[in-house]
Write an enzyme that holds these catalytic residues in place. Structure first.
Site, PDB file in Angstrom:
ATOM      1  N   ASP A 117       0.810  -1.224   0.000  1.00 21.59           N
ATOM      2  CA  ASP A 117       0.000   0.000   0.000  1.00 21.59           C
ATOM      3  C   ASP A 117       0.841   1.270   0.000  1.00 21.59           C
ATOM      4  O   ASP A 117       0.432   2.306   0.544  1.00 21.59           O
ATOM      5  CB  ASP A 117      -0.970   0.016   1.215  1.00 21.59           C
ATOM      6  CG  ASP A 117      -1.889  -1.181   1.209  1.00 21.59           C
ATOM      7  OD1 ASP A 117      -2.235  -1.651   0.110  1.00 21.59           O
ATOM      8  OD2 ASP A 117      -2.267  -1.639   2.298  1.00 21.59           O
ATOM      9  N   LYS A 127       1.778   2.186  -5.021  1.00 15.72           N
ATOM     10  CA  LYS A 127       2.317   1.628  -6.286  1.00 15.72           C
ATOM     11  C   LYS A 127       1.372   1.921  -7.449  1.00 15.72           C
ATOM     12  O   LYS A 127       1.809   2.250  -8.545  1.00 15.72           O
ATOM     13  CB  LYS A 127       2.521   0.102  -6.157  1.00 15.72           C
ATOM     14  CG  LYS A 127       3.541  -0.302  -5.113  1.00 15.72           C
ATOM     15  CD  LYS A 127       3.642  -1.805  -4.961  1.00 15.72           C
ATOM     16  CE  LYS A 127       2.407  -2.448  -4.402  1.00 15.72           C
ATOM     17  NZ  LYS A 127       2.092  -2.101  -2.994  1.00 15.72           N
ATOM     18  N   GLY A 187      -4.503  -4.303  -3.747  1.00 20.21           N
ATOM     19  CA  GLY A 187      -5.475  -3.268  -4.111  1.00 20.21           C
ATOM     20  C   GLY A 187      -4.683  -2.050  -4.526  1.00 20.21           C
ATOM     21  O   GLY A 187      -4.038  -1.426  -3.687  1.00 20.21           O
ATOM     22  N   HIS A 188      -4.656  -1.759  -5.813  1.00 18.00           N
ATOM     23  CA  HIS A 188      -3.855  -0.651  -6.341  1.00 18.00           C
ATOM     24  C   HIS A 188      -4.787   0.470  -6.784  1.00 18.00           C
ATOM     25  O   HIS A 188      -5.584   0.293  -7.697  1.00 18.00           O
ATOM     26  CB  HIS A 188      -2.971  -1.141  -7.502  1.00 18.00           C
ATOM     27  CG  HIS A 188      -1.969  -2.180  -7.068  1.00 18.00           C
ATOM     28  ND1 HIS A 188      -1.120  -2.820  -7.934  1.00 18.00           N
ATOM     29  CD2 HIS A 188      -1.664  -2.666  -5.834  1.00 18.00           C
ATOM     30  CE1 HIS A 188      -0.357  -3.664  -7.248  1.00 18.00           C
ATOM     31  NE2 HIS A 188      -0.679  -3.589  -5.986  1.00 18.00           N
ATOM     32  N   GLN A 223       2.038  -6.085  -3.302  1.00 20.45           N
ATOM     33  CA  GLN A 223       2.476  -6.173  -1.903  1.00 20.45           C
ATOM     34  C   GLN A 223       3.747  -5.336  -1.699  1.00 20.45           C
ATOM     35  O   GLN A 223       3.929  -4.351  -2.386  1.00 20.45           O
ATOM     36  CB  GLN A 223       2.707  -7.639  -1.487  1.00 20.45           C
ATOM     37  CG  GLN A 223       1.409  -8.428  -1.285  1.00 20.45           C
ATOM     38  CD  GLN A 223       0.761  -8.894  -2.569  1.00 20.45           C
ATOM     39  OE1 GLN A 223       1.370  -9.536  -3.402  1.00 20.45           O
ATOM     40  NE2 GLN A 223      -0.516  -8.608  -2.746  1.00 20.45           N
ATOM     41  N   THR A 234       2.984 -12.423   2.893  1.00 28.26           N
ATOM     42  CA  THR A 234       2.127 -13.068   1.913  1.00 28.26           C
ATOM     43  C   THR A 234       2.867 -14.320   1.423  1.00 28.26           C
ATOM     44  O   THR A 234       3.930 -14.666   1.950  1.00 28.26           O
ATOM     45  CB  THR A 234       1.715 -12.092   0.790  1.00 28.26           C
ATOM     46  OG1 THR A 234       0.689 -12.722   0.011  1.00 28.26           O
ATOM     47  CG2 THR A 234       2.895 -11.702  -0.090  1.00 28.26           C
ATOM     48  N   ASP A 254       2.200  14.846   1.564  1.00 35.98           N
ATOM     49  CA  ASP A 254       1.168  15.783   2.030  1.00 35.98           C
ATOM     50  C   ASP A 254       0.523  15.336   3.347  1.00 35.98           C
ATOM     51  O   ASP A 254       0.020  16.176   4.099  1.00 35.98           O
ATOM     52  CB  ASP A 254       0.073  15.927   0.958  1.00 35.98           C
ATOM     53  CG  ASP A 254      -0.504  14.580   0.559  1.00 35.98           C
ATOM     54  OD1 ASP A 254       0.255  13.761  -0.007  1.00 35.98           O
ATOM     55  OD2 ASP A 254      -1.695  14.322   0.831  1.00 35.98           O
TER      56      ASP A 254
HETATM   57  P1  GDP Z   1      -0.752   0.320  -3.524  1.00 37.11           P
HETATM   58  O1  GDP Z   1      -1.327  -0.967  -3.046  1.00 37.11           O
HETATM   59  O2  GDP Z   1       0.703   0.419  -3.271  1.00 37.11           O
HETATM   60  O3  GDP Z   1      -1.106   0.610  -4.947  1.00 37.11           O
HETATM   61  O4  GDP Z   1      -1.422   1.468  -2.627  1.00 37.11           O
HETATM   62  P2  GDP Z   1      -2.978   1.600  -2.276  1.00 37.11           P
HETATM   63  O5  GDP Z   1      -3.702   2.046  -3.470  1.00 37.11           O
HETATM   64  O6  GDP Z   1      -3.466   0.380  -1.583  1.00 37.11           O
HETATM   65  O7  GDP Z   1      -2.931   2.710  -1.150  1.00 37.11           O
HETATM   66  C1  GDP Z   1      -2.396   3.975  -1.386  1.00 37.11           C
HETATM   67  C2  GDP Z   1      -3.484   5.027  -1.081  1.00 37.11           C
HETATM   68  O8  GDP Z   1      -2.887   6.294  -1.003  1.00 37.11           O
HETATM   69  C3  GDP Z   1      -4.533   5.148  -2.163  1.00 37.11           C
HETATM   70  O9  GDP Z   1      -5.753   5.494  -1.582  1.00 37.11           O
HETATM   71  C4  GDP Z   1      -4.009   6.286  -3.052  1.00 37.11           C
HETATM   72  O10 GDP Z   1      -5.041   6.958  -3.752  1.00 37.11           O
HETATM   73  C5  GDP Z   1      -3.403   7.172  -2.003  1.00 37.11           C
HETATM   74  N1  GDP Z   1      -2.265   7.983  -2.440  1.00 37.11           N
HETATM   75  C6  GDP Z   1      -1.257   7.651  -3.308  1.00 37.11           C
HETATM   76  N2  GDP Z   1      -0.338   8.644  -3.348  1.00 37.11           N
HETATM   77  C7  GDP Z   1      -0.787   9.612  -2.490  1.00 37.11           C
HETATM   78  C8  GDP Z   1      -0.243  10.865  -2.075  1.00 37.11           C
HETATM   79  O11 GDP Z   1       0.833  11.294  -2.465  1.00 37.11           O
HETATM   80  N3  GDP Z   1      -0.980  11.567  -1.158  1.00 37.11           N
HETATM   81  C9  GDP Z   1      -2.173  11.125  -0.660  1.00 37.11           C
HETATM   82  N4  GDP Z   1      -2.802  11.872   0.221  1.00 37.11           N
HETATM   83  N5  GDP Z   1      -2.701   9.942  -1.043  1.00 37.11           N
HETATM   84  C10 GDP Z   1      -1.995   9.187  -1.927  1.00 37.11           C
HETATM   85  P1  IMO Z   2      -0.848  -4.207  -2.246  1.00 39.89           P
HETATM   86  O1  IMO Z   2      -0.401  -4.767  -3.568  1.00 39.89           O
HETATM   87  C1  IMO Z   2      -0.967  -4.554   2.095  1.00 39.89           C
HETATM   88  C2  IMO Z   2      -1.016  -8.602   3.754  1.00 39.89           C
HETATM   89  C3  IMO Z   2      -2.286  -9.014   4.478  1.00 39.89           C
HETATM   90  C4  IMO Z   2      -1.711  -9.944   5.523  1.00 39.89           C
HETATM   91  C5  IMO Z   2      -0.588 -10.648   4.751  1.00 39.89           C
HETATM   92  C6  IMO Z   2      -0.987 -12.012   4.192  1.00 39.89           C
HETATM   93  O2  IMO Z   2      -2.146  -3.494  -2.305  1.00 39.89           O
HETATM   94  O3  IMO Z   2       0.241  -3.417  -1.608  1.00 39.89           O
HETATM   95  P2  IMO Z   2      -2.520 -12.746   2.157  1.00 39.89           P
HETATM   96  O4  IMO Z   2      -3.990 -12.513   1.892  1.00 39.89           O
HETATM   97  O5  IMO Z   2      -1.619 -12.221   1.093  1.00 39.89           O
HETATM   98  O6  IMO Z   2      -2.220 -14.173   2.483  1.00 39.89           O
HETATM   99  O7  IMO Z   2      -2.219 -11.917   3.508  1.00 39.89           O
HETATM  100  O8  IMO Z   2      -0.240  -9.791   3.683  1.00 39.89           O
HETATM  101  N1  IMO Z   2      -1.212  -8.113   2.369  1.00 39.89           N
HETATM  102  C7  IMO Z   2      -1.158  -6.826   2.019  1.00 39.89           C
HETATM  103  N2  IMO Z   2      -1.008  -5.715   2.781  1.00 39.89           N
HETATM  104  N3  IMO Z   2      -1.043  -4.447   0.756  1.00 39.89           N
HETATM  105  C8  IMO Z   2      -1.175  -5.548  -0.009  1.00 39.89           C
HETATM  106  O9  IMO Z   2      -1.130  -5.510  -1.361  1.00 39.89           O
HETATM  107  C9  IMO Z   2      -1.277  -6.807   0.623  1.00 39.89           C
HETATM  108  N4  IMO Z   2      -1.426  -8.072   0.177  1.00 39.89           N
HETATM  109  C10 IMO Z   2      -1.379  -8.861   1.251  1.00 39.89           C
HETATM  110  O10 IMO Z   2      -2.939  -7.906   5.052  1.00 39.89           O
HETATM  111  O11 IMO Z   2      -1.109  -9.198   6.540  1.00 39.89           O
HETATM  112 MG    MG Z   3      -2.861  -1.655  -1.810  1.00 41.21          MG
END
Ligand code: GDP
Ligand code: IMO
Ligand code: MG
Length: 428
Positions: free
Chosen positions: A13, A16, A40-41, A224, A239, A333
């Site tokens: 998270d 990416k 979840g991207h 991840q 994971t 931010d």
């Molecule tokens: P990922 O799994 O690495 O793709 O990240 P996620 O999408 O799960 O979580 C990142 C969250 O931060 C999402 O809700 C994005 O919209 C948000 N986000 C990404 N870059 C920024 C940033 O620079 N500032 C803020 N406030 N939110 C951001």
């Molecule tokens: P993205 O790509 C954050 C975490 C789960 C749990 C552990 C094992 O969005 O960054 P699993 O279901 O993979 O067997 O769970 O890994 N986990 C993540 N945490 N971002 C993810 O993906 C994750 N994918 C798995 O919360 O702790």
């Molecule tokens: Mg994510």
């Protein structure tokens, strides 16, 4: 340059999705190499938010080829649901999305086992996403998996499914005292997806090889993060795949010698979802503020993310393991309204200072973080698009991190939208 890996540097998270969507402007192919719909991207543009779980984050750039590699585990129902959502948003997928015929399929009982384990007292709770990821990778390694290409041979698929089912049902009955849904119903469910899967599968290794030969730019998308890698992360709180850059090679069939660069994505602070050690975790008002300001709730499960200060031990470990040569830092931010910021540079445990990531979880759980302090800036950085326009203390925080890490920042993200970004270089 023609092949670049973009990898998460913390516990997932990191942002990416946003960064890969931006880098996709320069890429011809975007290829996901590991994980499943546990990811979840998030991508935000024109005021709309899209969350991708399996489909590469380049899909919103028309004309770019998107590949789901052999290293990904695919839940066909989740994939088809995601495809339907994209089609509704007028995103064309035909001839743009190719799924590896070697990818393993998440079968209907994998989720049942995942949740069963998590809810039972026999096993340590990992806090998984409950999506069947672990059981599916376990079957892959045990050579009991079903691959996308098996959909081409229904007779073989049925035989394999039936023998797997027998084994799984026996174990399930023994462990949980109840039976799985019937073999027929589970097989029928699997077959519901046959037509769609067959339409999109192909030999992605050959496809990628040809693209690379033609000097096309291939972006390998990580899911991840480094600390969730099954080999290098905080095992067993990880994971079940290799999320680190090495996974790009095995998960796509691209030889290591053809990977030209690795870019890491890192948050300006740290978060983690699920169980497991987290040395810089905050249990106070600062932690709550990070969660509120950063909207730190899981993109896949909606769970609140645990929040803490930037951990440079994690970041340096990640740079080293992945071979990171440049970094995209996100969510600067979110720190806009803190008076003081802290960065962890080591852990103190039983009188000894650890600056390298230890394997022993006890050190991570009970070690005391050693912090360097930075002054906050109390000013909005949202939408700032040039480094010079950042408040002085924000510049000092960024420069301080670059010095501690010894790697420069290619992008500094100041909000979720595409244009809320300071760009300091290109990927290819
Ligand atoms: P990922 O799994 O690495 O793709 O990240 P996620 O999408 O799960 O979580 C990142 C969250 O931060 C999402 O809700 C994005 O919209 C948000 N986000 C990404 N870059 C920024 C940033 O620079 N500032 C803020 N406030 N939110 C951001
Ligand atoms: P993205 O790509 C954050 C975490 C789960 C749990 C552990 C094992 O969005 O960054 P699993 O279901 O993979 O067997 O769970 O890994 N986990 C993540 N945490 N971002 C993810 O993906 C994750 N994918 C798995 O919360 O702790
Ligand atoms: Mg994510």
């Amino acid at each position: 340059m023609s092949v670049a890996v973009v990898v998460g540097m913390q516990w997932g998270d990191e942002g990416k999705g946003k960064i890969i969507d931006l880098f996709s402007e320069e890429a011809d192919v975007i290829a996901r190499y590991a994980g499943g719909h546990n990811a979840g991207h998030t991508i935000v543009f024109d005021g709309n938010q899209h969350i991708l779980h399996l489909i590469p984050s380049g899909i919103f750039h028309s004309g770019k080829l998107c590949v789901i590699g052999n290293g990904v585990v695919i839940d066909p129902a989740a994939l088809i649901h995601e495809m339907d959502l994209l089609k509704k948003a007028n995103i064309d997928l035909d001839d743009r999305l190719v799924i590896s015929d070697r990818a393993n399929i998440i079968l209907p009982y994998h989720g049942t086992f995942d949740k069963g384990r998590e809810n039972s007292n026999h096993f340590e709770k990992i806090g998984t996403t409950g999506r069947g990821i672990g059981p599916s990778y376990a079957d892959k390694i045990a050579r009991a998996g079903i691959r996308a290409c098996d959909y081409r041979n229904e007779k073989y698929l049925k035989k394999k499914f039936e023998s797997n089912y027998q084994e799984k049902n026996t174990i399930f009955k023994d462990l949980y005292g109840k039976e799985l849904p019937s073999c027929e119903s589970m097989f029928d469910e699997l077959m519901d997806y046959q037509e769609t899967i067959l339409k999109y599968i192909g030999d992605t290794h050959v496809l990628l090889r040809d693209e690379i030969e033609q000097k096309k730019n291939v972006l390998c998308e990580g899911a991840q993060g480094t600390m969730l890698d099954v080999d290098h992360g905080t095992y067993p709180f990880v994971t079940s795949s290799n999320s680190t850059s090495g996974g790009a090679s095995t998960g796509l069939g691209i030889p290591p010698t053809q990977i030209d660069r690795v870019v890491g994505v890192i948050k300006a602070y740290t978060t983690r979802v699920g169980e497991g050690p987290f040395p810089t975790e905050l249990h106070d008002g600062d932690g709550e503020r990070l969660r509120d300001e950063g909207r730190e709730f899981g993109s896949t499960t909606g769970r609140p993310r645990r929040c803490g200060w930037f951990d440079a031990v994690v970041a340096r470990y990640s740079i080293c393991l992945n071979g990171i040569d440049a970094i995209a830092i996100t969510k600067l931010d979110v720190l806009d309204r803190f008076n003081t910021l802290r960065v962890c540079t080591g852990y103190k445990y039983k009188g000894k200072v650890y600056e390298e990531m230890p394997a022993d979880l006890d050190i991570l759980e009970n070690g005391e973080p050693i912090y360097t302090q930075f002054e906050g800036w109390n000013q909005s950085t949202v939408k700032v698009e040039k480094f010079d326009q950042l408040p002085d203390n924000a510049k000092q925080y960024i420069d301080g991190l670059q010095n501690i890490l010894g790697v420069g920042f290619l992008m500094i993200s100041t909000g979720p939208e595409r244009n809320q970004t300071i760009r300091q270089g290109t990927l290819f």
